[in-house]
Design an enzyme around this catalytic site. Sequence first.
Site, PDB file in Angstrom:
ATOM      1  N   CYS A  34       0.839  -1.209   0.000  1.00  0.00           N
ATOM      2  CA  CYS A  34       0.000   0.000   0.000  1.00  0.00           C
ATOM      3  C   CYS A  34       0.875   1.260   0.000  1.00  0.00           C
ATOM      4  CB  CYS A  34      -0.933  -0.023   1.215  1.00  0.00           C
ATOM      5  SG  CYS A  34      -1.757   1.535   1.557  1.00  0.00           S
ATOM      6  N   CYS A  37       0.032   3.948   2.581  1.00  0.00           N
ATOM      7  CA  CYS A  37       0.428   3.481   3.928  1.00  0.00           C
ATOM      8  C   CYS A  37       1.884   3.850   4.207  1.00  0.00           C
ATOM      9  CB  CYS A  37       0.261   1.975   4.043  1.00  0.00           C
ATOM     10  SG  CYS A  37      -1.438   1.386   3.861  1.00  0.00           S
TER      11      CYS A  37
END
Length: 272
Positions: A34, A37
């Site tokens: 991600c 993230c």
Amino acid sequence: MGYSIDVTDENFEKLVIEQSYEKPVVVDFWAPWCGPCQMLKPVLEKLSKEYDFVLAKVNTDENSLTANQFNVSGIPDVRIFIDGKEVDRFVGALPEPKIREILSKYMKSEIDRYLEEAYMEYMAGNFEEAERIYEKLIKEHPQNKKVVLEAAKFYIKENKLEEAEKLLNTIKEYEKEYFPKAQALKELITFKDWCENLTAENELDRLLKEGACSAIHEDYKTALEKFLKVVQLDKKYRDEAGRKAMVAIFNILGETDPLTREYRKKLAMWLY
């Protein structure tokens, strides 16, 4: 000081729920693939130290039971736990100022505590001590825009306008979260001049002078009432001084402040 830990399905109850009775726990649901993230991670790690919370990182690829339990459907998904309960959350890599805004509803950063101390010293009349604290904060955190804005406010109230303007000029137009506030504080310099030097030869000047003095002393509701009265009596007076003064206060308070919402509606009623 806050710190970061990796949390699993097996120890979530102990490291998050139980730990949150001792200090706030911010849970970051993330995954290695991600991109957002990875962008959010260093921001949360920095803020954990500043706000003294536990950052509990949950890899959703490896801990699907916990992710499913909390209905995590998109990541990064961040939850705040206090006293065993989830009190707030956000999804996505939000800008740091927005994350600070959320965190500040539940906890104070070390900088916030120093700013509060400086404000209390000022209100008690201990101006030299207040200035010492602001100078220390500026020296240690020159990039923290909240510190810059609060210190500039102090200097304006102390009539150290050159120092205030120098600080405000460090906030650039591309810094969208802070630039309007910096420009609004420059308007406080105008308010300071009105408060101290404007000769009230008529009702409108009296209202501008009283509104400016109220704004300098952070009585923004009274200031907005005075400036709104100017708009009601003559919205074009002194090159729309009443409207411009109200907009400056809106920028100081921010769009989410109840006073901004209330008086922006009132202003619109008289302008259109």
